[in-house]
Design a protein around this motif. Structure first.
Motif, PDB file in Angstrom:
ATOM      1  N   MET A  69       0.853  -1.200   0.000  1.00 18.58           N
ATOM      2  CA  MET A  69       0.000   0.000   0.000  1.00 18.58           C
ATOM      3  C   MET A  69       0.883   1.242   0.000  1.00 18.58           C
ATOM      4  SD  MET A  69      -2.921   0.945   2.731  1.00 18.58           S
ATOM      5  CE  MET A  69      -4.483   0.753   1.940  1.00 18.58           C
ATOM      6  N   ASP A  70       0.663   2.148  -0.958  1.00 18.52           N
ATOM      7  CA  ASP A  70       1.564   3.312  -0.999  1.00 18.52           C
ATOM      8  C   ASP A  70       1.086   4.431  -0.069  1.00 18.52           C
ATOM      9  OD1 ASP A  70      -0.537   4.299  -2.417  1.00 18.52           O
ATOM     10  OD2 ASP A  70       0.424   4.063  -4.377  1.00 18.52           O
ATOM     11  N   LYS A  71       2.015   5.337   0.119  1.00 22.57           N
ATOM     12  CA  LYS A  71       1.791   6.417   1.069  1.00 22.57           C
ATOM     13  C   LYS A  71       0.593   7.278   0.677  1.00 22.57           C
ATOM     14  CE  LYS A  71       4.587  10.051   2.932  1.00 22.57           C
ATOM     15  NZ  LYS A  71       5.850  10.755   2.722  1.00 22.57           N
ATOM     16  N   GLU A  72       0.429   7.502  -0.615  1.00 20.74           N
ATOM     17  CA  GLU A  72      -0.676   8.354  -1.087  1.00 20.74           C
ATOM     18  C   GLU A  72      -2.018   7.752  -0.663  1.00 20.74           C
ATOM     19  OE1 GLU A  72       2.004   7.693  -3.373  1.00 20.74           O
ATOM     20  OE2 GLU A  72       2.695   9.603  -2.511  1.00 20.74           O
ATOM     21  N   ARG A  73      -2.106   6.424  -0.826  1.00 14.59           N
ATOM     22  CA  ARG A  73      -3.359   5.758  -0.478  1.00 14.59           C
ATOM     23  C   ARG A  73      -3.638   5.874   1.032  1.00 14.59           C
ATOM     24  NH1 ARG A  73      -7.838   5.751  -1.158  1.00 14.59           N
ATOM     25  NH2 ARG A  73      -9.108   3.969  -0.608  1.00 14.59           N
ATOM     26  N   VAL A  74      -2.589   5.701   1.817  1.00 13.37           N
ATOM     27  CA  VAL A  74      -2.743   5.849   3.268  1.00 13.37           C
ATOM     28  C   VAL A  74      -3.186   7.273   3.584  1.00 13.37           C
ATOM     29  CG1 VAL A  74      -1.544   5.775   5.500  1.00 13.37           C
ATOM     30  CG2 VAL A  74      -1.020   4.074   3.755  1.00 13.37           C
ATOM     31  N   ASP A  75      -2.590   8.236   2.904  1.00 15.21           N
ATOM     32  CA  ASP A  75      -2.964   9.639   3.118  1.00 15.21           C
ATOM     33  C   ASP A  75      -4.417   9.897   2.759  1.00 15.21           C
ATOM     34  OD1 ASP A  75      -0.779  10.756   4.307  1.00 15.21           O
ATOM     35  OD2 ASP A  75       0.239  11.223   2.418  1.00 15.21           O
ATOM     36  N   GLN A  76      -4.859   9.287   1.656  1.00 11.07           N
ATOM     37  CA  GLN A  76      -6.258   9.456   1.251  1.00 11.07           C
ATOM     38  C   GLN A  76      -7.203   8.959   2.345  1.00 11.07           C
ATOM     39  OE1 GLN A  76      -6.801   7.381  -2.445  1.00 11.07           O
ATOM     40  NE2 GLN A  76      -5.656   8.924  -3.624  1.00 11.07           N
ATOM     41  N   ILE A  77      -6.871   7.771   2.868  1.00 14.35           N
ATOM     42  CA  ILE A  77      -7.715   7.204   3.925  1.00 14.35           C
ATOM     43  C   ILE A  77      -7.721   8.134   5.133  1.00 14.35           C
ATOM     44  CG2 ILE A  77      -7.900   5.291   5.583  1.00 14.35           C
ATOM     45  CD1 ILE A  77      -6.953   3.438   3.345  1.00 14.35           C
ATOM     46  N   ILE A  78      -6.550   8.642   5.478  1.00 16.78           N
ATOM     47  CA  ILE A  78      -6.458   9.539   6.630  1.00 16.78           C
ATOM     48  C   ILE A  78      -7.277  10.806   6.374  1.00 16.78           C
ATOM     49  CG2 ILE A  78      -4.887  10.967   8.005  1.00 16.78           C
ATOM     50  CD1 ILE A  78      -2.743   8.779   7.494  1.00 16.78           C
ATOM     51  N   ASP A  79      -7.182  11.341   5.167  1.00 15.20           N
ATOM     52  CA  ASP A  79      -7.939  12.557   4.825  1.00 15.20           C
ATOM     53  C   ASP A  79      -9.438  12.324   4.931  1.00 15.20           C
ATOM     54  OD1 ASP A  79      -5.687  14.031   4.393  1.00 15.20           O
ATOM     55  OD2 ASP A  79      -5.560  13.522   2.253  1.00 15.20           O
ATOM     56  N   ARG A  80      -9.840  11.117   4.508  1.00 17.09           N
ATOM     57  CA  ARG A  80     -11.261  10.797   4.573  1.00 17.09           C
ATOM     58  C   ARG A  80     -11.779  10.933   6.010  1.00 17.09           C
ATOM     59  NH1 ARG A  80     -11.591   5.807   1.314  1.00 17.09           N
ATOM     60  NH2 ARG A  80     -11.712   4.541   3.187  1.00 17.09           N
ATOM     61  N   HIS A  81     -10.903  10.758   6.963  1.00 16.14           N
ATOM     62  CA  HIS A  81     -11.309  10.884   8.367  1.00 16.14           C
ATOM     63  C   HIS A  81     -10.780  12.183   8.966  1.00 16.14           C
ATOM     64  CE1 HIS A  81     -13.016   6.856   8.540  1.00 16.14           C
ATOM     65  NE2 HIS A  81     -12.003   6.472   7.804  1.00 16.14           N
ATOM     66  N   GLN A  82     -10.502  13.154   8.137  1.00 15.12           N
ATOM     67  CA  GLN A  82     -10.044  14.488   8.570  1.00 15.12           C
ATOM     68  C   GLN A  82      -8.831  14.432   9.498  1.00 15.12           C
ATOM     69  OE1 GLN A  82     -13.710  14.001   8.957  1.00 15.12           O
ATOM     70  NE2 GLN A  82     -13.749  14.626   6.808  1.00 15.12           N
ATOM     71  N   ALA A  83      -8.037  13.387   9.366  1.00 16.48           N
ATOM     72  CA  ALA A  83      -6.837  13.252  10.191  1.00 16.48           C
ATOM     73  C   ALA A  83      -7.106  13.472  11.682  1.00 16.48           C
ATOM     74  CB  ALA A  83      -5.743  14.204   9.701  1.00 16.48           C
ATOM     75  N   GLU A  84      -8.292  13.020  12.124  1.00 15.53           N
ATOM     76  CA  GLU A  84      -8.672  13.171  13.531  1.00 15.53           C
ATOM     77  C   GLU A  84      -8.107  12.016  14.350  1.00 15.53           C
ATOM     78  OE1 GLU A  84     -10.611  15.212  15.288  1.00 15.53           O
ATOM     79  OE2 GLU A  84     -11.816  16.355  13.828  1.00 15.53           O
ATOM     80  N   ALA A  85      -7.473  12.344  15.468  1.00 17.00           N
ATOM     81  CA  ALA A  85      -6.935  11.287  16.320  1.00 17.00           C
ATOM     82  C   ALA A  85      -8.047  10.356  16.797  1.00 17.00           C
ATOM     83  CB  ALA A  85      -6.196  11.888  17.506  1.00 17.00           C
ATOM     84  N   SER A  86      -9.250  10.924  16.978  1.00 18.04           N
ATOM     85  CA  SER A  86     -10.359  10.099  17.475  1.00 18.04           C
ATOM     86  C   SER A  86     -10.831   9.085  16.435  1.00 18.04           C
ATOM     87  CB  SER A  86     -11.518  10.991  17.903  1.00 18.04           C
ATOM     88  OG  SER A  86     -11.935  11.775  16.811  1.00 18.04           O
ATOM     89  N   SER A  87     -10.401   9.234  15.191  1.00 21.35           N
ATOM     90  CA  SER A  87     -10.793   8.287  14.144  1.00 21.35           C
ATOM     91  C   SER A  87      -9.747   7.196  13.945  1.00 21.35           C
ATOM     92  CB  SER A  87     -10.990   9.007  12.816  1.00 21.35           C
ATOM     93  OG  SER A  87     -11.954  10.003  12.944  1.00 21.35           O
ATOM     94  N   LEU A  88      -8.797   7.129  14.871  1.00 15.75           N
ATOM     95  CA  LEU A  88      -7.695   6.178  14.710  1.00 15.75           C
ATOM     96  C   LEU A  88      -8.150   4.773  14.326  1.00 15.75           C
ATOM     97  CD1 LEU A  88      -4.696   5.380  14.972  1.00 15.75           C
ATOM     98  CD2 LEU A  88      -5.087   5.075  17.401  1.00 15.75           C
ATOM     99  N   ILE A  89      -9.106   4.233  15.091  1.00 15.38           N
ATOM    100  CA  ILE A  89      -9.517   2.855  14.836  1.00 15.38           C
ATOM    101  C   ILE A  89     -10.170   2.729  13.458  1.00 15.38           C
ATOM    102  CG2 ILE A  89     -11.065   1.007  15.618  1.00 15.38           C
ATOM    103  CD1 ILE A  89     -10.270   1.621  18.428  1.00 15.38           C
TER     104      ILE A  89
END
Ligand code: SF4
Ligand code: FES
Lengths: 196, 150
Positions: B1-21
């Motif tokens: 899995m590339d970094k961009e894809r991980v970033d997209q997923i993180i963005d989808r959750h607004q990079a909120e710590a509470s969305s970690l799980i």
């Protein structure tokens, strides 16, 4: 902060609202044994050794002094036959994990705990969390953490962070009641960053 | 899995710590496991210490920190399936895939797990692959079914 008055072992103790029973007791010179408590860290309540009996509105219950908040009119008993029996059992159970821990053996002596009561299951770490919490709360380095859960729970260093932060710190080493922490660190070091 | 894809997923959750799980679950379901680089990225972007992420990722069985196969085989070992011959099915699967429960083959094709009850005892012995349930399994059928996966 308002002042509260509670009774600990028959002694009237003045404390401040927000203090735990343990803090109130210690401020009055009354000793309660602890393992996982540390003055600089948030209450954790993992070892249960500081168990005491409190009486509130006529009802008695067992609580852990390091977490339970002192309240006005609370009546606390820190030692009794029942409490000693519970502490003895806790010490015996912990000794099954860390049979040679100096701290545990001292406590065993005081409470007449039999080190051989339970079959040895030497995992050494007793999950007091002092190392993990100290690294996180005081040093804010998060070099060591818990992994897994239940009977498989362990502490684990993050090698990259440990390689950078631990060699000049090691402040958590003397906190560990079992020396397992040092062993885990040496193992991580020899596997992940032996030459540094 | 590339970094961009991980970033997209993180963005989808607004990079909120509470969305970690949630973030970890998304990575897990897309990638079948949580590679260390992905966790480091999550740690950085969500500003959650790696030690804490590691604790959570090892706490829940839904997460895997080692590579998993493309297909997850779950064999029910509950009482009903057991008496109806689950052990025979399990040894057949072990023989065919060459892996034991908890393991993944080298081609990353299958991962094998045993479970304690899938909740459909009347269908025992039950095998579940990628969420699809196969009931009343025989060793011959097991072989057929496994062959149909690529
Ligand atoms: S390694 Fe030591 S300090 Fe850390 S949790 Fe285990 S017993 Fe406590
Ligand atoms: S000191 Fe209170 S539970 Fe450990």
């Amino acid at each position: 902060m308002s002042e509260i008055i509670l009774k600990i072992d028959g002694k009237e103790v003045r404390a401040e609202e927000g203090m735990t029973v343990l803090e109130a007791a210690r401020s009055a010179g009354i000793e309660i044994p602890t393992l996982c408590h540390h003055d600089k860290l948030e209450p954790f309540g993992a070892c249960r050794l500081c168990i005491v009996e409190v009486q509130e509105r006529g009802r008695k219950k067992l609580v852990v002094a390091c977490v339970f908040l002192a309240a006005d009119g609370l009546v606390v008993t820190t030692r009794s036959e029942k409490i000693d029996r519970i502490r003895k059992m806790i010490i015996e159970l912990l000794l099954a994990h860390a049979p040679d821990s100096f701290k545990l053996r001292q406590l065993a002596e005081e409470y007449g705990a039999d080190r051989n009561r339970f079959e040895k299951e030497a995992s050494f770490c007793i999950h007091c969390g002092l190392c993990v919490r100290y690294c996180a709360e005081v040093k804010q380095k998060y070099a060591v953490g818990f992994i897994d859960r239940g009977i498989r729970k362990e502490i684990s260093f993050i090698p990259e962070i440990a390689a950078k932060e631990c060699p000049d710190c090691k402040e958590c080493f003397p906190l560990c009641p079992t020396s397992y922490l040092q062993a885990a660190f040496v193992l991580t070091e020899s596997l992940a960053f032996p030459s540094s | 899995m590339d970094k961009e894809r991980v970033d997209q997923i993180i963005d989808r959750h607004q990079a909120e710590a509470s969305s970690l799980i949630q973030v970890l679950l998304d990575i897990q379901s897309e990638n079948n496991w949580l590679p260390k680089e992905a966790l480091e990225r999550v740690s950085q972007r969500l500003d959650v210490p790696l030690a804490r992420i590691q604790h959570i990722a090892t706490f829940y069985k839904a997460f895997s920190l080692v590579p998993k196969g493309r297909h997850g085989i779950h064999i029910c070992m509950g009482t009903a399936c057991h008496v109806r011959g689950a052990t025979r099915i399990l040894s057949k699967v072990r023989e065919l895939t060459g892996i034991n429960p908890g393991e993944t083959d080298l081609d990353l094709k299958f991962s094998l797990e045993t479970v304690n009850c899938l909740g459909c005892c009347a269908l025992g012995p039950v095998v579940e692959i990628d969420g699809k349930t196969y009931g009343k399994m025989t060793t011959a059928e097991t072989e057929e079914v496994l062959k149909s996966y690529e």
